[in-house]
Scaffold this motif. Sequence first.
Motif, PDB file in Angstrom:
ATOM      1  N   GLY A   1      -3.996 -10.590   9.572  1.00 57.84           N
ATOM      2  CA  GLY A   1      -5.004 -10.925   8.582  1.00 57.84           C
ATOM      3  C   GLY A   1      -4.519 -11.761   7.411  1.00 57.84           C
ATOM      4  N   ARG A   2      -3.239 -12.073   7.381  1.00 60.77           N
ATOM      5  CA  ARG A   2      -2.702 -12.877   6.278  1.00 60.77           C
ATOM      6  C   ARG A   2      -3.023 -14.347   6.435  1.00 60.77           C
ATOM      7  NH1 ARG A   2       3.375 -12.741   6.366  1.00 60.77           N
ATOM      8  NH2 ARG A   2       3.170 -12.015   8.524  1.00 60.77           N
ATOM      9  N   GLY A   3      -2.959 -15.056   5.310  1.00 60.86           N
ATOM     10  CA  GLY A   3      -2.927 -16.499   5.385  1.00 60.86           C
ATOM     11  C   GLY A   3      -1.534 -16.935   5.805  1.00 60.86           C
ATOM     12  N   PHE A   4      -1.405 -18.182   6.203  1.00 61.69           N
ATOM     13  CA  PHE A   4      -0.125 -18.650   6.721  1.00 61.69           C
ATOM     14  C   PHE A   4       0.952 -18.769   5.633  1.00 61.69           C
ATOM     15  CE2 PHE A   4      -3.055 -20.020  10.040  1.00 61.69           C
ATOM     16  CZ  PHE A   4      -2.393 -19.549  11.162  1.00 61.69           C
ATOM     17  N   GLU A   5       0.549 -18.795   4.378  1.00 56.96           N
ATOM     18  CA  GLU A   5       1.523 -18.926   3.287  1.00 56.96           C
ATOM     19  C   GLU A   5       1.609 -17.655   2.455  1.00 56.96           C
ATOM     20  OE1 GLU A   5       0.710 -22.491   1.097  1.00 56.96           O
ATOM     21  OE2 GLU A   5       1.002 -23.791   2.847  1.00 56.96           O
ATOM     22  N   GLU A   6       1.319 -16.518   3.078  1.00 60.19           N
ATOM     23  CA  GLU A   6       1.346 -15.230   2.380  1.00 60.19           C
ATOM     24  C   GLU A   6       2.445 -14.332   2.929  1.00 60.19           C
ATOM     25  OE1 GLU A   6      -3.454 -14.918   1.400  1.00 60.19           O
ATOM     26  OE2 GLU A   6      -2.482 -13.435   2.695  1.00 60.19           O
ATOM     27  N   PHE A   7       3.056 -13.545   2.025  1.00 64.68           N
ATOM     28  CA  PHE A   7       3.996 -12.511   2.431  1.00 64.68           C
ATOM     29  C   PHE A   7       3.242 -11.343   3.069  1.00 64.68           C
ATOM     30  CE2 PHE A   7       6.769 -14.367  -0.912  1.00 64.68           C
ATOM     31  CZ  PHE A   7       7.954 -14.465  -0.191  1.00 64.68           C
ATOM     32  N   ARG A   8       3.951 -10.594   3.886  1.00 68.24           N
ATOM     33  CA  ARG A   8       3.439  -9.306   4.317  1.00 68.24           C
ATOM     34  C   ARG A   8       3.355  -8.370   3.103  1.00 68.24           C
ATOM     35  NH1 ARG A   8       8.087  -8.293   8.632  1.00 68.24           N
ATOM     36  NH2 ARG A   8       9.127  -9.615   7.092  1.00 68.24           N
ATOM     37  N   PRO A   9       2.564  -7.302   3.165  1.00 73.65           N
ATOM     38  CA  PRO A   9       2.615  -6.306   2.088  1.00 73.65           C
ATOM     39  C   PRO A   9       4.044  -5.792   1.966  1.00 73.65           C
ATOM     40  CG  PRO A   9       0.753  -5.899   3.541  1.00 73.65           C
ATOM     41  CD  PRO A   9       1.593  -6.948   4.212  1.00 73.65           C
ATOM     42  N   PHE A  10       4.562  -5.704   0.731  1.00 79.41           N
ATOM     43  CA  PHE A  10       5.947  -5.273   0.569  1.00 79.41           C
ATOM     44  C   PHE A  10       6.102  -4.464  -0.705  1.00 79.41           C
ATOM     45  CE2 PHE A  10       5.826  -9.324  -1.730  1.00 79.41           C
ATOM     46  CZ  PHE A  10       6.541  -9.038  -2.886  1.00 79.41           C
ATOM     47  N   PHE A  11       7.185  -3.702  -0.745  1.00 77.49           N
ATOM     48  CA  PHE A  11       7.583  -3.056  -1.991  1.00 77.49           C
ATOM     49  C   PHE A  11       9.098  -2.949  -2.040  1.00 77.49           C
ATOM     50  CE2 PHE A  11       6.997   0.580   0.855  1.00 77.49           C
ATOM     51  CZ  PHE A  11       8.089   1.384   0.578  1.00 77.49           C
ATOM     52  N   ILE A  12       9.619  -2.840  -3.257  1.00 79.81           N
ATOM     53  CA  ILE A  12      11.065  -2.772  -3.495  1.00 79.81           C
ATOM     54  C   ILE A  12      11.339  -1.631  -4.460  1.00 79.81           C
ATOM     55  CG2 ILE A  12      13.105  -4.014  -4.344  1.00 79.81           C
ATOM     56  CD1 ILE A  12      11.514  -6.636  -3.770  1.00 79.81           C
ATOM     57  N   ASN A  13      12.267  -0.768  -4.102  1.00 83.01           N
ATOM     58  CA  ASN A  13      12.695   0.331  -4.978  1.00 83.01           C
ATOM     59  C   ASN A  13      14.183   0.207  -5.267  1.00 83.01           C
ATOM     60  OD1 ASN A  13      10.169   1.513  -5.025  1.00 83.01           O
ATOM     61  ND2 ASN A  13      10.611   2.938  -3.364  1.00 83.01           N
ATOM     62  N   THR A  14      14.621   0.778  -6.379  1.00 87.35           N
ATOM     63  CA  THR A  14      16.046   0.817  -6.706  1.00 87.35           C
ATOM     64  C   THR A  14      16.508   2.272  -6.827  1.00 87.35           C
ATOM     65  OG1 THR A  14      15.590   0.733  -9.078  1.00 87.35           O
ATOM     66  CG2 THR A  14      15.932  -1.370  -7.959  1.00 87.35           C
ATOM     67  N   ASN A  15      17.827   2.433  -7.015  1.00 90.09           N
ATOM     68  CA  ASN A  15      18.418   3.768  -7.169  1.00 90.09           C
ATOM     69  C   ASN A  15      18.083   4.682  -5.992  1.00 90.09           C
ATOM     70  OD1 ASN A  15      19.643   3.267  -9.701  1.00 90.09           O
ATOM     71  ND2 ASN A  15      17.691   3.623 -10.739  1.00 90.09           N
ATOM     72  N   VAL A  16      18.284   4.161  -4.788  1.00 91.12           N
ATOM     73  CA  VAL A  16      17.926   4.926  -3.594  1.00 91.12           C
ATOM     74  C   VAL A  16      19.144   5.551  -2.914  1.00 91.12           C
ATOM     75  CG1 VAL A  16      15.803   3.643  -3.149  1.00 91.12           C
ATOM     76  CG2 VAL A  16      17.967   2.791  -2.230  1.00 91.12           C
ATOM     77  N   ILE A  17      20.358   5.167  -3.346  1.00 93.73           N
ATOM     78  CA  ILE A  17      21.596   5.750  -2.804  1.00 93.73           C
ATOM     79  C   ILE A  17      22.382   6.315  -3.985  1.00 93.73           C
ATOM     80  CG2 ILE A  17      23.707   5.349  -1.474  1.00 93.73           C
ATOM     81  CD1 ILE A  17      22.355   2.917  -0.217  1.00 93.73           C
ATOM     82  N   SER A  18      22.465   7.628  -4.081  1.00102.06           N
ATOM     83  CA  SER A  18      23.048   8.246  -5.276  1.00102.06           C
ATOM     84  C   SER A  18      24.530   7.932  -5.438  1.00102.06           C
ATOM     85  CB  SER A  18      22.836   9.759  -5.221  1.00102.06           C
ATOM     86  OG  SER A  18      23.446  10.316  -4.060  1.00102.06           O
ATOM     87  N   GLN A  19      25.258   7.734  -4.334  1.00104.14           N
ATOM     88  CA  GLN A  19      26.701   7.498  -4.415  1.00104.14           C
ATOM     89  C   GLN A  19      27.045   6.056  -4.778  1.00104.14           C
ATOM     90  OE1 GLN A  19      25.018   8.583  -1.775  1.00104.14           O
ATOM     91  NE2 GLN A  19      26.002  10.362  -0.783  1.00104.14           N
ATOM     92  N   ALA A  20      26.087   5.160  -4.659  1.00102.60           N
ATOM     93  CA  ALA A  20      26.355   3.745  -4.912  1.00102.60           C
ATOM     94  C   ALA A  20      26.203   3.422  -6.387  1.00102.60           C
ATOM     95  CB  ALA A  20      25.406   2.876  -4.090  1.00102.60           C
TER      96      ALA A  20
END
Length: 234
Positions: free
Chosen positions: A10-29
């Motif tokens: 359903g996207r246009g040809f110049e559109e990203f897929r639905p996305f999200f970005i999180n941080t602080n997901v690896i406690s040891q890093a």
Amino acid sequence: MTSTSGRLDGRGFEEFRPFFINTNVISQARGSAYAEFSNTKIMAGVYGPRQSERKFGFSERGRLHCDVRLAAFAAQGLTKQQQVTHERNLSEALQNALSASVQLQKIPKSSVDVFVMVLESGGADLAVAITAASVALADTGIELFDIVPACQVIKRGGVIYLDPTAAEEEGKEASLLLAYMPSLSEVTQLDIQGCWGDSELKETIELCMGACVQLKTSMQDALILSVENTKSEV
């Protein structure tokens, strides 16, 4: 460069897929990020700076090392040798894309290790890996010249597709991946495959640069949210 027929999702040809970005997901890093672009799921962790091993000798500049691995689900359909080769190629490309963004001269005799796990391979894996790893680097507080969003396009049936799915990649005639530091207008990685016309290539690179600027805003939002969450916990 686009069509009115649309895409299966359903996207246009110049559109990203639905996305999200999180941080602080690896406690040891020291810094980490998770990026999910529909079925492409990437985890990145950064460790260091720490003193470089003696085998690398003394250097006035620090050293960045990148390692990409495929989870079992992401490696389905690959032989063991194909997986090893693919992981090595992804690691080299990731290192090339990120090295110019890190102020390595400020961490002499030190190394920074970036580890990326492809949890699910759903298309444009390298572009998502670069984006996630750059957010993880920024999350460490290590000084950067800029963060590095990346995007991929393919050409299929003469039509340009931004941020392709794995199914769309299967029928590609050509592809282009661009990693970009928007604040400096500097390309850190450009991989062009297949046949492109001159004007077509110029338009496609401009499309990718604009998409990277758009993506950078979301990367910054994730980092700002991380800082706000940290402050609220203190």
